[in-house]
Motif scaffolding. Structure first.
Motif, PDB file in Angstrom:
ATOM      1  N   UNK A  35      -7.608   4.640  10.668  1.00  0.00           N
ATOM      2  CA  UNK A  35      -8.627   3.671  10.270  1.00  0.00           C
ATOM      3  C   UNK A  35      -9.725   4.375   9.495  1.00  0.00           C
ATOM      4  N   UNK A  36     -10.264   3.656   8.510  1.00  0.00           N
ATOM      5  CA  UNK A  36     -11.495   4.080   7.853  1.00  0.00           C
ATOM      6  C   UNK A  36     -12.634   3.650   8.757  1.00  0.00           C
ATOM      7  N   UNK A  37     -13.659   4.471   8.874  1.00  0.00           N
ATOM      8  CA  UNK A  37     -14.736   4.172   9.819  1.00  0.00           C
ATOM      9  C   UNK A  37     -16.083   4.629   9.294  1.00  0.00           C
ATOM     10  N   UNK A  38     -17.111   4.149   9.977  1.00  0.00           N
ATOM     11  CA  UNK A  38     -18.494   4.571   9.745  1.00  0.00           C
ATOM     12  C   UNK A  38     -19.103   4.943  11.086  1.00  0.00           C
ATOM     13  N   UNK A  39     -20.132   5.762  11.045  1.00  0.00           N
ATOM     14  CA  UNK A  39     -20.978   5.969  12.214  1.00  0.00           C
ATOM     15  C   UNK A  39     -22.195   5.081  12.009  1.00  0.00           C
ATOM     16  N   UNK A  40     -22.459   4.221  12.981  1.00  0.00           N
ATOM     17  CA  UNK A  40     -23.531   3.245  12.853  1.00  0.00           C
ATOM     18  C   UNK A  40     -24.252   3.114  14.189  1.00  0.00           C
ATOM     19  N   UNK A  41     -25.477   3.607  14.241  1.00  0.00           N
ATOM     20  CA  UNK A  41     -26.309   3.473  15.439  1.00  0.00           C
ATOM     21  C   UNK A  41     -25.603   3.995  16.689  1.00  0.00           C
ATOM     22  N   UNK A  42     -24.997   5.180  16.574  1.00  0.00           N
ATOM     23  CA  UNK A  42     -24.369   5.824  17.725  1.00  0.00           C
ATOM     24  C   UNK A  42     -22.986   5.315  18.080  1.00  0.00           C
ATOM     25  N   UNK A  43     -22.442   4.442  17.250  1.00  0.00           N
ATOM     26  CA  UNK A  43     -21.106   3.900  17.489  1.00  0.00           C
ATOM     27  C   UNK A  43     -20.216   4.182  16.283  1.00  0.00           C
ATOM     28  N   UNK A  44     -18.901   4.188  16.509  1.00  0.00           N
ATOM     29  CA  UNK A  44     -17.948   4.234  15.407  1.00  0.00           C
ATOM     30  C   UNK A  44     -17.555   2.797  15.105  1.00  0.00           C
ATOM     31  N   UNK A  45     -17.563   2.443  13.816  1.00  0.00           N
ATOM     32  CA  UNK A  45     -17.365   1.059  13.402  1.00  0.00           C
ATOM     33  C   UNK A  45     -16.281   1.001  12.334  1.00  0.00           C
ATOM     34  N   UNK A  46     -15.395   0.010  12.450  1.00  0.00           N
ATOM     35  CA  UNK A  46     -14.358  -0.184  11.443  1.00  0.00           C
ATOM     36  C   UNK A  46     -13.947  -1.653  11.411  1.00  0.00           C
ATOM     37  N   UNK A  47     -13.207  -2.004  10.362  1.00  0.00           N
ATOM     38  CA  UNK A  47     -12.639  -3.341  10.230  1.00  0.00           C
ATOM     39  C   UNK A  47     -11.150  -3.278  10.526  1.00  0.00           C
ATOM     40  N   UNK A  48     -10.621  -4.364  11.049  1.00  0.00           N
ATOM     41  CA  UNK A  48      -9.183  -4.535  11.182  1.00  0.00           C
ATOM     42  C   UNK A  48      -8.879  -6.024  11.202  1.00  0.00           C
ATOM     43  N   UNK A  49      -7.655  -6.367  10.937  1.00  0.00           N
ATOM     44  CA  UNK A  49      -7.260  -7.770  10.977  1.00  0.00           C
ATOM     45  C   UNK A  49      -7.154  -8.277  12.401  1.00  0.00           C
ATOM     46  N   UNK A  50      -7.577  -9.514  12.598  1.00  0.00           N
ATOM     47  CA  UNK A  50      -7.538 -10.133  13.928  1.00  0.00           C
ATOM     48  C   UNK A  50      -6.114 -10.208  14.464  1.00  0.00           C
ATOM     49  N   UNK A  51      -5.145 -10.426  13.600  1.00  0.00           N
ATOM     50  CA  UNK A  51      -3.760 -10.600  14.030  1.00  0.00           C
ATOM     51  C   UNK A  51      -2.918  -9.332  13.890  1.00  0.00           C
ATOM     52  N   UNK A  52      -3.547  -8.204  13.611  1.00  0.00           N
ATOM     53  CA  UNK A  52      -2.808  -6.934  13.592  1.00  0.00           C
ATOM     54  C   UNK A  52      -2.568  -6.479  15.029  1.00  0.00           C
ATOM     55  N   UNK A  53      -1.695  -5.498  15.187  1.00  0.00           N
ATOM     56  CA  UNK A  53      -1.474  -4.927  16.524  1.00  0.00           C
ATOM     57  C   UNK A  53      -2.790  -4.420  17.104  1.00  0.00           C
ATOM     58  N   UNK A  54      -3.609  -3.786  16.263  1.00  0.00           N
ATOM     59  CA  UNK A  54      -4.908  -3.280  16.741  1.00  0.00           C
ATOM     60  C   UNK A  54      -5.798  -4.428  17.187  1.00  0.00           C
ATOM     61  N   UNK A  55      -5.915  -5.434  16.346  1.00  0.00           N
ATOM     62  CA  UNK A  55      -6.794  -6.556  16.659  1.00  0.00           C
ATOM     63  C   UNK A  55      -6.406  -7.271  17.943  1.00  0.00           C
ATOM     64  N   UNK A  56      -5.120  -7.533  18.098  1.00  0.00           N
ATOM     65  CA  UNK A  56      -4.648  -8.210  19.313  1.00  0.00           C
ATOM     66  C   UNK A  56      -4.847  -7.326  20.542  1.00  0.00           C
ATOM     67  N   UNK A  57      -4.576  -6.040  20.411  1.00  0.00           N
ATOM     68  CA  UNK A  57      -4.723  -5.133  21.551  1.00  0.00           C
ATOM     69  C   UNK A  57      -6.176  -5.017  21.985  1.00  0.00           C
ATOM     70  N   UNK A  58      -7.099  -4.930  21.024  1.00  0.00           N
ATOM     71  CA  UNK A  58      -8.513  -4.778  21.375  1.00  0.00           C
ATOM     72  C   UNK A  58      -9.067  -6.038  22.026  1.00  0.00           C
ATOM     73  N   UNK A  59      -8.544  -7.198  21.667  1.00  0.00           N
ATOM     74  CA  UNK A  59      -8.964  -8.433  22.331  1.00  0.00           C
ATOM     75  C   UNK A  59      -8.488  -8.456  23.783  1.00  0.00           C
ATOM     76  N   UNK A  60      -7.367  -7.796  24.054  1.00  0.00           N
ATOM     77  CA  UNK A  60      -6.790  -7.755  25.395  1.00  0.00           C
ATOM     78  C   UNK A  60      -7.384  -6.632  26.253  1.00  0.00           C
ATOM     79  N   UNK A  61      -7.579  -5.453  25.643  1.00  0.00           N
ATOM     80  CA  UNK A  61      -8.047  -4.274  26.382  1.00  0.00           C
ATOM     81  C   UNK A  61      -8.911  -3.448  25.436  1.00  0.00           C
ATOM     82  N   UNK A  62     -10.212  -3.378  25.677  1.00  0.00           N
ATOM     83  CA  UNK A  62     -11.108  -2.728  24.716  1.00  0.00           C
ATOM     84  C   UNK A  62     -11.170  -1.199  24.789  1.00  0.00           C
TER      85      UNK A  62
END
Length: 140
Positions: A35-62
């Motif tokens: 993933x491409x990411x940024x550091x933002x206010x002490x957190x790592x931040x990135x975009x992903x599709x809601x229906x990707x494996x990542x998106x579905x997994x993060x909605x289930x288990x963060x």
């Protein structure tokens, strides 16, 4: 919660290093993807599709792990274990997608990537660190 030290933030923010995000699939398998990411206010931040494996997994288990490395001697890495929150807020989507596009594709293409990736169906993922492990100049 763990904090990102100044040395870690500097390492994470240099150049266009890509993070490898790891998560647990629904059936318990470990999975990883860059993933491409940024550091933002002490957190790592990135975009992903809601229906990707990542998106579905993060909605289930963060719970996630991101590993970022420099494969040039003397070699360094940062591993960030954390808890992800997801958002579909339009202004946040556009902001993160635009800043990420600028980091990885250059300022002249930032808006293009923001418009492409900051759209409905995409997520903003913010990872709050719970543990940070770093090794700098490990071959010295």
């Amino acid at each position: 919660m763990a904090e990102l030290s100044d040395q870690v933030v500097k390492f994470l923010s240099e150049g266009t290093r890509t993070a490898v995000l790891s998560w647990v699939a629904k059936d318990g398998r470990p999975l990883s993807a860059p993933v491409w990411f940024l550091v933002d206010d002490g957190e790592l931040v990135f975009n992903t599709g809601k229906e990707t494996a990542k998106g579905r997994a993060l909605a289930r288990d963060p719970r996630v792990v991101l590993c970022i490395h420099d494969d040039n001697p003397p070699f360094s890495f940062v591993q960030v274990q954390g808890v992800a929150t997801i958002s579909e807020e339009p202004d946040d989507l556009l902001d993160v997608a635009t800043r990420t596009g600028g980091r990885y594709m250059g300022a002249d293409r930032a808006e293009e990537f923001g418009r492409r990736n900051g759209v409905p169906g995409e997520l903003v993922v913010r990872v709050k660190p719970t543990k940070v492990h770093a090794g700098f100049d490990v071959a010295d």
